[in-house]
Design a protein around this motif. Structure first.
Motif, PDB file in Angstrom:
ATOM      1  N   ARG A  58      -1.133 107.192 -19.689  1.00 42.96           N
ATOM      2  CA  ARG A  58      -2.329 107.606 -20.441  1.00 42.96           C
ATOM      3  C   ARG A  58      -2.963 108.779 -19.723  1.00 42.96           C
ATOM      4  O   ARG A  58      -2.960 108.850 -18.498  1.00 42.96           O
ATOM      5  N   LYS A  62      -8.827 109.990 -22.462  1.00 45.29           N
ATOM      6  CA  LYS A  62      -8.332 109.382 -23.697  1.00 45.29           C
ATOM      7  C   LYS A  62      -8.239 107.868 -23.515  1.00 45.29           C
ATOM      8  O   LYS A  62      -7.294 107.221 -23.966  1.00 45.29           O
ATOM      9  N   ASP A  63      -9.251 107.340 -22.828  1.00 38.47           N
ATOM     10  CA  ASP A  63      -9.189 105.951 -22.389  1.00 38.47           C
ATOM     11  C   ASP A  63      -9.327 104.943 -23.522  1.00 38.47           C
ATOM     12  O   ASP A  63      -8.999 103.767 -23.347  1.00 38.47           O
ATOM     13  N   SER A  64      -9.816 105.378 -24.684  1.00 35.03           N
ATOM     14  CA  SER A  64      -9.939 104.467 -25.825  1.00 35.03           C
ATOM     15  C   SER A  64      -8.758 104.584 -26.775  1.00 35.03           C
ATOM     16  O   SER A  64      -8.673 103.840 -27.762  1.00 35.03           O
ATOM     17  N   GLU A  65      -7.865 105.521 -26.480  1.00 41.42           N
ATOM     18  CA  GLU A  65      -6.709 105.712 -27.350  1.00 41.42           C
ATOM     19  C   GLU A  65      -5.581 104.769 -26.937  1.00 41.42           C
ATOM     20  O   GLU A  65      -5.562 104.254 -25.811  1.00 41.42           O
ATOM     21  N   LYS A 301      -9.532 100.601 -16.624  1.00 42.52           N
ATOM     22  CA  LYS A 301      -9.192 100.169 -17.990  1.00 42.52           C
ATOM     23  C   LYS A 301      -7.696 100.318 -18.241  1.00 42.52           C
ATOM     24  O   LYS A 301      -7.078  99.487 -18.925  1.00 42.52           O
ATOM     25  N   ASP A 305      -5.166  97.623 -19.720  1.00 40.62           N
ATOM     26  CA  ASP A 305      -4.448  97.826 -20.978  1.00 40.62           C
ATOM     27  C   ASP A 305      -2.935  97.838 -20.778  1.00 40.62           C
ATOM     28  O   ASP A 305      -2.186  97.364 -21.643  1.00 40.62           O
TER      29      ASP A 305
END
Length: 588
Positions: A58, A62-65, A301, A305
């Motif tokens: 990642r 772009k941690d929410s993607e 995160k 993830d």
């Protein structure tokens, strides 16, 4: 048994595991074997299929993607049909050295594997280095080309990288844009190639096809650098055996297994970068890469993830996580164990770290670039003690030398300089720019008719059977996981101010344990300056040291009337280190 467990294949099998040889201290491993370490990373393993994930990654910001995945088959195609074929189109002689100076991302890993697969030699350069350090490593290795990025993206900042490579007068550079297209790269030299132009040279009629260049076991695959005590970094070649040592350590001590997800914030310029590639892929695990700063909630995160099962750290990162609490609220319950290397760790910090993952253990891991992995570590088969080692690494015998330089009985408690049994799989047998025998064996005692191998760390074996590290026994220190000689730092500090007569650079462990902090002892030509002048001097030291490495930082400046010396006029930095350490503890 370990090679079978990892599914290692040889194009020519070794005649035996180990045989005596005058050419190799400790013996010759896998005589007659022919293989390619990179090819072994790209083939299916027992229990692993081409559709399994090789890399999960990642980008910062772009941690929410959703996460990005590269399967084993996709990685093989990237390495073979694209990069390896394009490398051959450069018409460099097989065996040529090709440097990599870029962050550790999917492109960097792909390039690394392709260089080794195609029969060339990787030159590892850390992306934090300034131009003079880059230039020195390129000259020592005689690199014919270099892969780099235009810049490094960190915390919404663009840190220059290609411009440093240009300043270092590097040979032909293949430049990858950190974002956007290659047309936005500034200062492009005529002989350099954009990433698109480089890939365009590949023979696309050979899509998905590449004939691996099989190599004798002791053929070089990678040149890495470790600072010595002379000011010039030691150029340490890894062979095609060294990756097997790294992977075996991961299998044995961190329990890296098929289906695992392994993360360790690092860079290909340091040994833990190549170690991560081989320890994960050769064991059938996935490598987890976060393209950004590990000192952030974004990285925390990502660990959640990606469902990381083995998280590698250095103590300075853990200290930052603890002080900023950036891991709060994230689920790290998939972690089975942590591992730590690079610096001395703190008991308090690591107890806190264990608490992030239901108190899973921390496997301390200490080795060196010239070892290809660890010589002392921990094991999930033994009780672990915080900030301590429980066992020599698999296949390694340790010796603690007494004040006369003789080995203590192996199971007895004691403290002294550490030496290694030379029968150590994967360890170096030559240096490019120094006498290997002189550096590691000259003047060392014998044990069982074999000369022991020098390491240089001072170690203690406790009455409970654990080991603790007490820093360098020579004049080398460890700053932020980087070994550097005192002489290198002193040479720069001596020139900062005309009032300075001489300096001594000392690595002092903080109260409560943890990474060494840089203290500069200063002798002035005339009278000592005021306190405010020392603060200014500290700023000047830090500014000057950025040219050596931006990560080095002076913690304190101490004025002394003179430096303690031996009868032969050598500075006794150990005496100063002891004095400064005691002074810190007395202030508690």
């Amino acid at each position: 048994m370990v090679f079978e467990e990892m599914g290692i294949t040889f194009s020519v099998a070794p005649s035996c595991i180990l045989r005596d040889s005058d050419a190799y201290p400790g013996g010759e491993w896998l005589p007659g074997a022919v293989l390619n370490a990179a090819a072994n990373c790209l083939t299916a393993k027992p229990g692993r299929t081409p559709s399994n994930v090789a890399i999960v990654w990642r980008d910062e910001g772009k941690d929410s993607e959703p996460l990005n995945f590269v399967t084993v088959e996709e990685l093989r195609k990237k390495v073979c049909s694209l990069v390896a074929n394009a490398l051959d189109a450069l018409n460099l002689a097989k065996g040529s050295a090709i440097a990599i100076d870029m962050p550790m991302n999917v492109n960097a890993v792909t390039i690394y594997l392709a260089i080794v697969l195609a029969g060339y030699i990787v030159v590892s350069i850390a992306d934090s280095f300034a131009a003079p350090a880059i230039s020195m490593r390129l000259k020592i290795s005689e690199a014919k080309a270099i892969f780099t990025q235009d810049c490094i993206l960190r915390d919404d900042k663009e840190l220059p990288l290609y411009s440093r490579v240009v300043e270092a007068k590097a040979p032909m550079a293949i430049v990858i844009p950190a974002r956007g297209s290659s047309t936005s790269i500034k200062g492009f030299r005529a002989d350099d190639l954009s990433w698109e132009d480089f890939l365009g040279r590949a023979d696309h009629t050979k899509a998905d096809i590449y004939t691996t260049v099989e190599q004798p076991a002791y053929q070089f695959s990678n040149i890495l650098f470790s600072s010595g005590t002379t000011g010039e970094p030691k150029a340490i070649p890894w062979t095609h055996l060294t990756p097997l040592k790294a992977a075996a350590d991961g299998w044995c001590h961190m329990d890296i297994r098929k289906g695992d997800v392994v993360a360790w914030p690092t860079n290909l310029g340091w040994m833990m970068g190549p170690w991560l590639v081989y320890a994960s892929l050769l064991n059938g695990a996935s490598m987890a890469l976060y393209n950004g700063s590990p000192n952030s909630s974004g990285f925390a995160k990502f660990v959640q993830d990606a469902k990381v099962t083995m998280l590698g750290v250095v103590p300075s990162i853990v200290r930052t996580w603890k002080s900023t609490d950036c891991t709060a609220g994230f689920d790290w319950s998939t972690i089975r164990c942590f591992s730590s290397t690079g610096e001395a760790s703190s008991v308090d910090d690591y107890l806190w770290l264990m608490g992030r993952a239901c108190y899973k253990p921390v496997i301390e891991y200490c080795g060196g670039t010239e070892i290809g992995g660890g010589f002392i570590t921990g094991s999930l088969l033994q009780p672990q003690a915080l900030s301590a080692f429980s066992t020599p690494a698999m296949g390694c015998n340790l010796f603690i030398l007494d004040s006369n330089g003789n080995p203590l009985p192996q199971d007895s408690a004691g403290i002294g300089e550490l030496a290694l049994d030379p029968t150590l799989f994967g360890s170096s047998t030559t240096l490019l720019n120094a006498d290997h025998h002189e550096v590691y064996f000259s003047g060392m005692p014998e044990w069982n008719a074999k000369v022991l191998r020098r390491h240089g760390d001072e170690f203690e074996r406790t009455t409970e059977g654990y080991y603790r590290a007490h820093g360098r026994a020579d004049d080398t220190m460890n700053l932020g996981g980087i070994k550097v000689s005192s002489i290198e730092i002193e040479r720069i500090c001596n020139r900062v101010n005309d009032a300075i007569l001489e300096t001594a650079a000392i690595g002092v462990p903080p109260v409560g344990g943890g990474p060494e902090q840089l203290t500069i002892a200063v002798v002035f030509k005339d009278q000592s300056p005021q306190a405010e002048d020392l603060n200014q001097l500290k700023l000047m030291f830090n500014s000057a040291l950025k040219k050596l490495n931006p990560l080095f930082k002076v913690s304190s400046v101490v004025v002394v009337p003179s430096l303690p010396r031996t009868a032969s006029n050598k500075v006794m930095r150990r005496v100063l280190r002891k004095e400064f350490t005691q002074a810190k503890h007395s202030k508690i």
